[in-house]
Design an enzyme around this catalytic site. Structure first.
Site, PDB file in Angstrom:
ATOM      1  N   TYR A 132     -13.446  90.340  84.713  1.00  0.00           N
ATOM      2  CA  TYR A 132     -14.130  90.970  83.571  1.00  0.00           C
ATOM      3  C   TYR A 132     -13.569  92.382  83.343  1.00  0.00           C
ATOM      4  O   TYR A 132     -12.994  92.674  82.313  1.00  0.00           O
ATOM      5  CB  TYR A 132     -15.638  91.077  83.837  1.00  0.00           C
ATOM      6  CG  TYR A 132     -16.463  89.828  83.592  1.00  0.00           C
ATOM      7  CD1 TYR A 132     -15.890  88.565  83.558  1.00  0.00           C
ATOM      8  CD2 TYR A 132     -17.837  89.918  83.401  1.00  0.00           C
ATOM      9  CE1 TYR A 132     -16.663  87.437  83.339  1.00  0.00           C
ATOM     10  CE2 TYR A 132     -18.617  88.791  83.175  1.00  0.00           C
ATOM     11  CZ  TYR A 132     -18.027  87.554  83.145  1.00  0.00           C
ATOM     12  OH  TYR A 132     -18.804  86.452  82.931  1.00  0.00           O
ATOM     13  N   SER A 133     -13.768  93.269  84.352  1.00  0.00           N
ATOM     14  CA  SER A 133     -13.460  94.699  84.158  1.00  0.00           C
ATOM     15  C   SER A 133     -11.976  94.957  83.931  1.00  0.00           C
ATOM     16  O   SER A 133     -11.124  94.267  84.486  1.00  0.00           O
ATOM     17  CB  SER A 133     -13.897  95.511  85.379  1.00  0.00           C
ATOM     18  OG  SER A 133     -15.231  95.237  85.689  1.00  0.00           O
ATOM     19  N   GLU A 248     -25.199  86.838  88.302  1.00  0.00           N
ATOM     20  CA  GLU A 248     -24.634  87.839  89.227  1.00  0.00           C
ATOM     21  C   GLU A 248     -25.696  88.869  89.598  1.00  0.00           C
ATOM     22  O   GLU A 248     -25.859  89.224  90.753  1.00  0.00           O
ATOM     23  CB  GLU A 248     -23.442  88.529  88.567  1.00  0.00           C
ATOM     24  CG  GLU A 248     -22.838  89.620  89.450  1.00  0.00           C
ATOM     25  CD  GLU A 248     -21.633  90.303  88.801  1.00  0.00           C
ATOM     26  OE1 GLU A 248     -21.451  90.151  87.584  1.00  0.00           O
ATOM     27  OE2 GLU A 248     -20.906  90.991  89.531  1.00  0.00           O
TER      28      GLU A 248
HETATM   29  C1  LIG Z   1     -17.738  96.759  94.892  1.00  0.00           C
HETATM   30  C2  LIG Z   1     -17.365  96.413  93.492  1.00  0.00           C
HETATM   31  C3  LIG Z   1     -16.953  95.132  93.181  1.00  0.00           C
HETATM   32  C4  LIG Z   1     -16.582  94.806  91.882  1.00  0.00           C
HETATM   33  N1  LIG Z   1     -16.142  93.535  91.621  1.00  0.00           N
HETATM   34  C5  LIG Z   1     -15.761  93.213  90.364  1.00  0.00           C
HETATM   35  C6  LIG Z   1     -15.231  91.907  90.082  1.00  0.00           C
HETATM   36  O1  LIG Z   1     -15.112  91.063  90.964  1.00  0.00           O
HETATM   37  N2  LIG Z   1     -14.854  91.640  88.831  1.00  0.00           N
HETATM   38  C7  LIG Z   1     -14.969  92.542  87.804  1.00  0.00           C
HETATM   39  O2  LIG Z   1     -14.635  92.210  86.680  1.00  0.00           O
HETATM   40  N3  LIG Z   1     -15.421  93.807  88.046  1.00  0.00           N
HETATM   41  C8  LIG Z   1     -15.822  94.143  89.299  1.00  0.00           C
HETATM   42  N4  LIG Z   1     -16.287  95.421  89.568  1.00  0.00           N
HETATM   43  C9  LIG Z   1     -16.262  96.411  88.487  1.00  0.00           C
HETATM   44  C10 LIG Z   1     -17.642  96.804  87.968  1.00  0.00           C
HETATM   45  O3  LIG Z   1     -18.202  95.783  87.185  1.00  0.00           O
HETATM   46  C11 LIG Z   1     -17.471  98.120  87.190  1.00  0.00           C
HETATM   47  O4  LIG Z   1     -17.057  99.095  88.117  1.00  0.00           O
HETATM   48  C12 LIG Z   1     -18.750  98.560  86.527  1.00  0.00           C
HETATM   49  O5  LIG Z   1     -19.099  97.703  85.474  1.00  0.00           O
HETATM   50  C13 LIG Z   1     -18.638 100.013  85.983  1.00  0.00           C
HETATM   51  O6  LIG Z   1     -17.513 100.148  85.190  1.00  0.00           O
HETATM   52  P1  LIG Z   1     -16.460 101.338  85.449  1.00  0.00           P
HETATM   53  O7  LIG Z   1     -16.102 101.338  86.889  1.00  0.00           O
HETATM   54  O8  LIG Z   1     -15.372 101.191  84.453  1.00  0.00           O
HETATM   55  O9  LIG Z   1     -17.281 102.671  85.180  1.00  0.00           O
HETATM   56  P2  LIG Z   1     -17.567 103.355  83.773  1.00  0.00           P
HETATM   57  O10 LIG Z   1     -18.024 102.325  82.794  1.00  0.00           O
HETATM   58  O11 LIG Z   1     -16.396 104.189  83.399  1.00  0.00           O
HETATM   59  O12 LIG Z   1     -18.799 104.292  84.109  1.00  0.00           O
HETATM   60  C14 LIG Z   1     -18.652 105.578  84.715  1.00  0.00           C
HETATM   61  C15 LIG Z   1     -20.028 106.219  84.826  1.00  0.00           C
HETATM   62  O13 LIG Z   1     -20.580 106.423  83.508  1.00  0.00           O
HETATM   63  C16 LIG Z   1     -21.860 105.812  83.410  1.00  0.00           C
HETATM   64  N5  LIG Z   1     -22.020 105.234  82.065  1.00  0.00           N
HETATM   65  C17 LIG Z   1     -21.097 104.543  81.346  1.00  0.00           C
HETATM   66  N6  LIG Z   1     -21.623 104.173  80.159  1.00  0.00           N
HETATM   67  C18 LIG Z   1     -22.905 104.613  80.128  1.00  0.00           C
HETATM   68  C19 LIG Z   1     -23.965 104.535  79.167  1.00  0.00           C
HETATM   69  N7  LIG Z   1     -23.816 103.897  77.999  1.00  0.00           N
HETATM   70  N8  LIG Z   1     -25.173 105.099  79.480  1.00  0.00           N
HETATM   71  C20 LIG Z   1     -25.354 105.741  80.671  1.00  0.00           C
HETATM   72  N9  LIG Z   1     -24.363 105.874  81.617  1.00  0.00           N
HETATM   73  C21 LIG Z   1     -23.168 105.309  81.352  1.00  0.00           C
HETATM   74  C22 LIG Z   1     -21.854 104.686  84.437  1.00  0.00           C
HETATM   75  O14 LIG Z   1     -23.167 104.340  84.853  1.00  0.00           O
HETATM   76  C23 LIG Z   1     -21.046 105.338  85.575  1.00  0.00           C
HETATM   77  O15 LIG Z   1     -21.886 106.167  86.341  1.00  0.00           O
HETATM   78  C24 LIG Z   1     -16.646  95.783  90.855  1.00  0.00           C
HETATM   79  C25 LIG Z   1     -17.046  97.075  91.172  1.00  0.00           C
HETATM   80  C26 LIG Z   1     -17.402  97.396  92.467  1.00  0.00           C
HETATM   81  C27 LIG Z   1     -17.809  98.804  92.774  1.00  0.00           C
END
Ligand SMILES: Cc1cc2nc3c(=O)[nH]c(=O)nc-3n(C[C@H](O)[C@H](O)[C@H](O)COP(=O)(O)OP(=O)(O)OC[C@H]3O[C@@H](n4cnc5c(N)ncnc54)[C@H](O)[C@@H]3O)c2cc1C
Length: 396
Positions: A132-133, A248
Site C-alpha cells: 500500500y504505502s 488489519e
Molecule cells: C512497523 C510498520 C509496518 C508497516 N508495514 C506496512 C506494510 O506491510 N505495508 C504497507 O503498505 N505499509 C506498511 N507500513 C506503513 C504505514 O502504513 C505508514 O507508515 C503509515 O500509514 C503512515 O504513513 P507515513 O509513514 O507515510 O507517515 P505520514 O503520512 O507522512 O505521517 C507523518 C505524521 O503526520 C501525521 N499526519 C499525517 N496526515 C495527518 C492528518 N491528516 N491529520 C493528522 N495527522 C496527520 C501522521 O499521524 C504522522 O504522525 C508500516 C509501518 C510500520 C511502522
C-alpha cells in the site's frame, strides 16, 4: 451481555490448551540471530502454521471448499486465538494472508481467485505482503502513484512501495496501483495480486530501530501482471483496500496480548526492587499501574462488546479502529512503565549482563511504537473516529 463461557466453550478451551501444551515449539535461541528471511527460520515458521492448520486451528470460519473448517462459531476461533497467546506460541508467518488478504478475497474476490489463493494462505505455502504505502503516500494513501497501465490482458506496473513488511520472503503481494491517473484520486486505483517472482521487481530490506529488517522498499520496473489478478472492478480498488484495512486494524489491537503484557508488567513490578523495596510498593509506580490496569479493563470490555456484535451478526464498524488506536498505544505505554520500573537497568540490551527479562521490554518498547504507526497512525484513526463516528466536521 452474558460474560460467562458455555459448557461446550470450556470443554473446547481445555482441549485447545492441552494441544498447545504438547505442540507449541520450544524457543530456539539459535534462530533469533538469523535474518528474518533465513530459510531455516521461514521453514520452521511455516511448519508451525501447517501443524496448526492440520489441527483445524487456523481461520476456522473459512468455508470448507477453500480449506477452512466452515465453523461459524466465532467463540471457538476466539478461544484458539487466546490460547495461542497464553501459550506464548510463535506468531503466524502467514498472518497478512490470513487476516488481511483472505477476508478481503472472501468478500470481494472471484470464485477462481478464492479457489486459487485461499488454500495456500491457510497452509503458509504462499506468504503474502501488503503493498500500500509509498514514499509520500502513507496517511494520504489515496495519493499513491505506482502506475499500472492495462495493455491487452496485462497490467504493466512501474513505481515504488515502501515499508512493505515481510516482502523479502513473500511469494505474493496484494497491491494498490493507479490505473486511471485522470480520475479523482480515490477513483483511479485498482487492487492487484502480484507474484513476487515476476521479472522487474527489486526488494531492498530496511533496518528498523529494533535492529531487525522487518520491512522493505519494493521497486517495480515494467512488471507484467495478468488482468485476471485484479480483485474487484477496475479503478474501484479503494473500496477493496478499505475492506483489507478494516481487517488489519482489528488484528493490530488484540486484547489478550495486552492483558498478558499487563500481567507480565505486574510480575516485574512485584519482583524488581527499587530503592530497597519492590517497585509495586512505590506509590508513584502503584498509581501508574492502577491507571494502566483501568485502561486494560476498559479495552477488554470494549472487545467483549465487539465480540457480541460479531456473534449477533452485526458489523463492528468503527469499533475495530478504537481497538487499534487504544490497543497499540496501551501496549507501548505498558512497555514504557516497565522501563521506568527497571530504572538504571533499562538501557541494557538483549544479551547484556544483568539485563532483565532478556531485554524483551526494551525490544517491545521499540516494536510497539511501530504498530502505533503501521496500519494508519493514531492521529489518522482519531480523525476517522471523530468524523465518521462522532459526526465532527472534517479539518480543512
Ligand atoms: C512497523 C510498520 C509496518 C508497516 N508495514 C506496512 C506494510 O506491510 N505495508 C504497507 O503498505 N505499509 C506498511 N507500513 C506503513 C504505514 O502504513 C505508514 O507508515 C503509515 O500509514 C503512515 O504513513 P507515513 O509513514 O507515510 O507517515 P505520514 O503520512 O507522512 O505521517 C507523518 C505524521 O503526520 C501525521 N499526519 C499525517 N496526515 C495527518 C492528518 N491528516 N491529520 C493528522 N495527522 C496527520 C501522521 O499521524 C504522522 O504522525 C508500516 C509501518 C510500520 C511502522
Amino acid at each position: 451481555m452474558d460474560l460467562s463461557y458455555s459448557k461446550q466453550d470450556k470443554a473446547f478451551r481445555k482441549q485447545v490448551r492441552a494441544w498447545m501444551k504438547k505442540n507449541v515449539p520450544k524457543k530456539d535461541k539459535s534462530l533469533s540471530t538469523l535474518a528474518p528471511d533465513d530459510p531455516r527460520r521461514i521453514e520452521r515458521a511455516k511448519a508451525w502454521q501447517r501443524s496448526l492448520h492440520r489441527t483445524g486451528y487456523v481461520a476456522r470460519g473459512w468455508p470448507k471448499e477453500y480449506g477452512g473448517q466452515g465453523d461459524s462459531d466465532v467463540m471457538r476461533q476466539t478461544i484458539v486465538n487466546e490460547e495461542l497467546i497464553l501459550a506464548r506460541a510463535p506468531g503466524l508467518i502467514g498472518a497478512s494472508g490470513l487476516t488481511m488478504l483472505g477476508p478481503t478475497l472472501l468478500q470481494c474476490g472471484t470464485e477462481q481467485q478464492k479457489q486459487r489463493y485461499l488454500p495456500t494462505v491457510l497452509t503458509a505455502e504462499e506468504i503474502w505482503c501488503q503493498g500500500y504505502s509509498e514514499p509520500g503516500s502513507g496517511s494520504d494513501l489515496a495519493s499513491l502513484r505506482t502506475r499500472a497501465e492495462l495493455v491487452g490482458d496485462e497490467f504493466i506496473i512501474n513505481g515504488q512501495k515502501v515499508w512493505t513488511s515481510g516482502a523479502q520472503f513473500s511469494d505474493w503481494m496484494f497491491c494498490l496501483v493507479r490505473t486511471d491517473p485522470d480520475a479523482p484520486k480515490h477513483r483511479g486505483i485498482s487492487y492487484v495480486l502480484i507474484d513476487m517472482k515476476t521479472p522487474g521487481i527489486t526488494v531492498r530490506p530496511l533496518v528498523q530501530m529494533t535492529g531487525d529488517a522487518g520491512f522493505n522498499e519494493v521497486f517495480f520496473e515494467d512488471v507484467r501482471v495478468p488482468r485476471d489478478n485484479l480483485v474487484g472492478d477496475l479503478h474501484q480498488g479503494w473500496m477493496v483496500a478499505n475492506a483489507t484495512l478494516f481487517h488489519e486494524r482489528n488484528m493490530l489491537g488484540s486484547t489478550t496480548r495486552t492483558q498478558m503484557m499487563m500481567h507480565n508488567l505486574l510480575r516485574l513490578a512485584r519482583s524488581h526492587r527499587r530503592y530497597g523495596k519492590p517497585a509495586a510498593e512505590d506509590p508513584v509506580i502503584r498509581q501508574k499501574l492502577a491507571e494502566l490496569l483501568g485502561r486494560v479493563e476498559a479495552m477488554k470490555y470494549h472487545s467483549l462488546r465487539q465480540l457480541t456484535d460479531v456473534i449477533k451478526g452485526r458489523r463492528a464498524g468503527l469499533g475495530a479502529m478504537v481497538n487499534k488506536l487504544v490497543g497499540t498505544e496501551l501496549n507501548h505505554d505498558i512497555c514504557a512503565l516497565a522501563l521506568e520500573i527497571m530504572n538504571s537497568y533499562a538501557p541494557l540490551k538483549r544479551g547484556a549482563d544483568r539485563v532483565i527479562d532478556n531485554g524483551v521490554w526494551q525490544y517491545e518498547f521499540m516494536f510497539t511504537l511501530g504498530l502505533i504507526i503501521g496500519g494508519g497512525t493514531s492521529q489518522i484513526q482519531k480523525n476517522i473516529i471523530s468524523e465518521r463516528g462522532l459526526g465532527m466536521p472534517k479539518s480543512g
